[in-house]
Scaffold this active site. Structure first.
Site, short mmCIF file in Angstrom:
data_model
loop_
_atom_site.label_atom_id
_atom_site.label_comp_id
_atom_site.label_asym_id
_atom_site.label_seq_id
_atom_site.Cartn_x
_atom_site.Cartn_y
_atom_site.Cartn_z
N VAL A 1 -54.24 -8.17 -12.68
CA VAL A 1 -53.72 -9.35 -13.39
C VAL A 1 -54.69 -10.52 -13.30
O VAL A 1 -55.00 -11.18 -14.27
CB VAL A 1 -52.34 -9.75 -12.83
N ASP B 1 -48.30 -10.97 -7.10
CA ASP B 1 -48.00 -11.88 -5.98
C ASP B 1 -47.63 -11.12 -4.72
O ASP B 1 -47.56 -11.71 -3.64
CB ASP B 1 -46.84 -12.81 -6.35
N CYS C 1 -53.41 -22.12 -7.97
CA CYS C 1 -54.17 -21.36 -6.96
C CYS C 1 -55.49 -20.86 -7.55
O CYS C 1 -55.56 -20.45 -8.71
CB CYS C 1 -53.35 -20.16 -6.47
N LYS D 1 -39.29 -20.05 -6.90
CA LYS D 1 -40.25 -21.13 -7.25
C LYS D 1 -40.60 -21.02 -8.73
O LYS D 1 -40.67 -22.01 -9.45
CB LYS D 1 -41.51 -20.99 -6.41
N ASN D 2 -40.81 -19.77 -9.19
CA ASN D 2 -41.34 -19.58 -10.54
C ASN D 2 -40.26 -19.53 -11.62
O ASN D 2 -40.56 -19.22 -12.77
CB ASN D 2 -42.23 -18.33 -10.58
N ARG E 1 -49.61 -25.92 -12.16
CA ARG E 1 -49.88 -25.49 -13.54
C ARG E 1 -48.70 -25.80 -14.45
O ARG E 1 -48.79 -25.68 -15.66
CB ARG E 1 -50.14 -23.97 -13.58
C1 EPZ Z 1 -47.27 -17.02 -13.23
O1 EPZ Z 1 -48.57 -17.55 -13.38
C2 EPZ Z 1 -46.88 -17.29 -11.79
N1 EPZ Z 1 -46.94 -18.74 -11.54
C3 EPZ Z 1 -47.85 -16.57 -10.85
O2 EPZ Z 1 -47.40 -16.77 -9.52
C4 EPZ Z 1 -47.80 -15.08 -11.14
O3 EPZ Z 1 -48.75 -14.42 -10.33
C5 EPZ Z 1 -48.14 -14.86 -12.62
O4 EPZ Z 1 -47.24 -15.60 -13.46
C6 EPZ Z 1 -48.07 -13.39 -13.02
O5 EPZ Z 1 -46.78 -12.92 -12.78
C7 EPZ Z 1 -45.92 -19.51 -11.97
O6 EPZ Z 1 -44.96 -19.05 -12.57
C8 EPZ Z 1 -46.03 -20.98 -11.65
P1 EPZ Z 1 -50.00 -15.49 -16.46
P2 EPZ Z 1 -49.20 -17.71 -14.86
O7 EPZ Z 1 -50.08 -16.47 -17.57
O8 EPZ Z 1 -48.12 -18.00 -15.83
C9 EPZ Z 1 -54.33 -14.73 -18.21
C10 EPZ Z 1 -47.53 -17.52 -7.31
O9 EPZ Z 1 -48.17 -17.09 -6.34
N2 EPZ Z 1 -54.08 -15.83 -19.15
O10 EPZ Z 1 -49.02 -14.37 -16.53
O11 EPZ Z 1 -50.34 -18.65 -14.79
C11 EPZ Z 1 -54.51 -15.22 -16.77
O12 EPZ Z 1 -55.82 -15.68 -16.56
C12 EPZ Z 1 -48.22 -17.60 -8.66
O13 EPZ Z 1 -46.33 -17.88 -7.29
C13 EPZ Z 1 -55.02 -16.12 -20.14
O14 EPZ Z 1 -56.05 -15.45 -20.23
O15 EPZ Z 1 -49.75 -16.23 -15.08
C14 EPZ Z 1 -54.19 -13.99 -15.97
O16 EPZ Z 1 -55.32 -13.14 -15.95
C15 EPZ Z 1 -49.67 -17.14 -8.61
N3 EPZ Z 1 -54.79 -17.15 -20.99
C16 EPZ Z 1 -53.09 -13.31 -16.81
O17 EPZ Z 1 -53.18 -13.87 -18.12
C17 EPZ Z 1 -53.64 -17.91 -20.92
O18 EPZ Z 1 -53.47 -18.84 -21.73
C18 EPZ Z 1 -51.69 -13.53 -16.27
O19 EPZ Z 1 -51.47 -14.91 -16.21
C19 EPZ Z 1 -52.71 -17.62 -19.91
C20 EPZ Z 1 -52.94 -16.57 -19.03
#
Ligand code: EPZ
Length: 453
Positions: free
Chosen positions: A347, A325, A135, A37-38, A111
């Site tokens: 995370v 995840d 989510c 998916k990702n 997102r």
């Molecule tokens: C991706 O989300 C995945 N989703 C998530 O999977 C996955 O858990 C996550 O990466 C971590 O591996 C998709 O790919 C669609 P991040 P993403 O940016 O990109 C903070 C699932 O169940 N952050 O790595 O949104 C954020 O708040 C989903 O399939 C900022 O602060 O995750 C978090 O604490 C859930 N500012 C951390 O970074 C930003 O601009 C990690 O988020 C961006 C993120």
């Protein structure tokens, strides 16, 4: 009594949204896991960057893919079935701007729209992104994304219902260090830098397998991307990219979810398409908890090897650590471990809320919102860590549950399958957003359930 995983979960059930599950039966059989998916959703966005059509293979039939498909179509991209089942042909020849209403109507709870910024700025010199969904597992900010886009020369204009971006002078290479190895922000930089004028240096990048697969997609399109040690990635912008033909890597989150289902229900599941390399960390924990696995060229057999399972201490982390995840399905299995387990979620700031409903089913899980005093961290420890302390084994009994988010919802279904008695699980549509043919797979594994709403 209806148990709500979280306030956001209170939605009116739609058809195919409520399951009545009769637990206590081990899940046994085979499930086929398709493309991640990702990755698939991001590779679809990447097709906007090509001068010629792209073909993506092993695309999962899930809601998140449908959302990206309709967002591409409102931007004039034609999306059609490819030359094999599960393949899509994406042709951006007639790409155009789209109106706010159209975009907002299709963005749904995803997102992914934020990743359209770079490609649309290159293509049209402007982009509009509605406020994002995703989510409810934390704030889900996008500050890293917007800072990176400004660094490329984009003008970012926050509006009441979204973000308007423009790049009258085009986009140039940038020097970016991410405050945290964010998957989404890394994808944002990759999708923008490949067509920017000049070189981009990205430091503290995410390096998840899905990121590396996206780099493979972009390289097939003609991009020049070098992956250096210590999370550094260099991208040399090029003037033109062409379409790709790519088979998505498998969905390791779905594979890990079914593995935890085998543990929790004392079953045995063959996950066709799962590969060892991308699941190394998960397999180590799976073995320590008391699972056993057999790796074949076609996939991986997962089963419970000891009863009760064994307690473990796990910390979620960026790759190559234990994926955030994976923790929710694992926690359900840990309720059947003899002793005290600890899961540090490092995370997201609110990804343990789902445990409340497990406690109502008989689990003994205490969530410490500020985490427990720290052990080694791959990245700087952040304020938002929490920890779940799970004491087992505790027999689970059926309950009425409302699904809170994608992975938490999957965890609830495993808990209902492992519990004695009957559970009604509502809001299952969220699970089907990320797990292809979910009901068919449950049936193939011998789950005893009815769709009741
Ligand atoms: C991706 O989300 C995945 N989703 C998530 O999977 C996955 O858990 C996550 O990466 C971590 O591996 C998709 O790919 C669609 P991040 P993403 O940016 O990109 C903070 C699932 O169940 N952050 O790595 O949104 C954020 O708040 C989903 O399939 C900022 O602060 O995750 C978090 O604490 C859930 N500012 C951390 O970074 C930003 O601009 C990690 O988020 C961006 C993120």
């Amino acid at each position: 009594m209806t148990l709500v995983g979280s306030d956001e979960a209170r939605t009116a059930p739609t058809l195919g949204d409520v399951l009545e599950i009769r637990g206590g039966h081990p899940l046994r059989g085979q499930v086929d896991v398709k493309g991640a998916k990702n990755l698939a959703t991001k590779a679809m966005v990447a097709s906007l960057l090509g001068e010629t059509p792209s073909t993506l293979r092993d695309v999962p039939e899930i809601r998140d893919v449908e959302v990206v498909r309709s967002l591409l179509e409102v931007h004039g991209v034609s999306v059609s079935e490819g030359d094999e089942p599960g393949s899509l042909v994406l042709d951006p020849a007639l790409a155009k701007s789209a109106g706010f209403e159209e975009i907002d109507a299709h963005a749904g709870s995803s997102r992914i729209p934020i990743l359209f910024c770079g490609p649309l700025l290159h293509l049209l010199g402007q982009a509009f992104i509605p406020d994002l969904g995703g989510c409810r597992i934390g704030d889900r900010p996008i500050d890293f994304h917007l800072d990176a886009l400004r660094n490329f020369g984009a003008i970012v204009d926050k509006q009441p219902n979204g973000i308007r971006l423009s790049a009258p002078e085009g986009l140039h290479g940038a020097n970016i260090e991410l405050p945290y190895p964010s998957v989404g922000a890394t994808e944002q930089v990759l999708l923008t830098a490949v067509r920017a004028k000049g070189v981009t240096e990205l430091r503290n990048a995410a390096i998840e397998p899905e990121i590396m697969d996206l780099i493979g997609v972009l390289q097939k399109m003609g991009a020049i991307i070098s992956y250096e040690p210590n999370r550094v990635i260099f991208i040399e912008g090029v003037d033109e990219l062409h379409g790709y033909d790519h088979r998505s890597l498998f969905d390791r989150n779905e594979a890990a979810s079914w593995a935890c289902a085998a543990l929790a229900t004392d079953g045995e599941i063959f996950v066709k398409g799962a590969r060892q390399y991308e699941m190394l960390t998960f397999l180590n924990v799976f073995r320590k908890v008391g699972g056993s696995f057999d790796i074949t060229d076609e996939g991986i057999w997962f089963r419970r090897a000891t009863t009760p399972l064994k307690p473990v201490m796990v910390e979620t982390d960026v790759h190559p650590g234990f994926m955030t995840d994976w923790q929710q399905p694992l926690i359900v299995a840990l309720t059947q471990a003899g002793g005290v387990s600890i899961v540090h979620e490092t995370v997201y700031e609110n990804r343990l809320g789902f445990t409340a409903a497990l406690n109502q089913m008989g689990a003994d899980i205490v969530v410490h919102p500020k985490g427990l005093e720290g052990v080694y961290r791959r990245v700087e420890r952040r304020e938002l860590e929490q920890a779940a302390v799970i004491t087992g084994p505790t027999p689970l009994t059926g309950a009425d549950i409302v699904v809170p988010d994608l992975r938490g919802g999957y965890a609830y279904v495993i808990a209902a399958l492992a519990a004695e008695g009957t559970s009604r699980v509502s809001n299952v549509g969220i699970i089907r957003r990320g797990y292809e043919k979910f009901f068919d797979k449950l049936t193939a594994l011998g789950a005893d359930f009815d769709v009741v709403g």
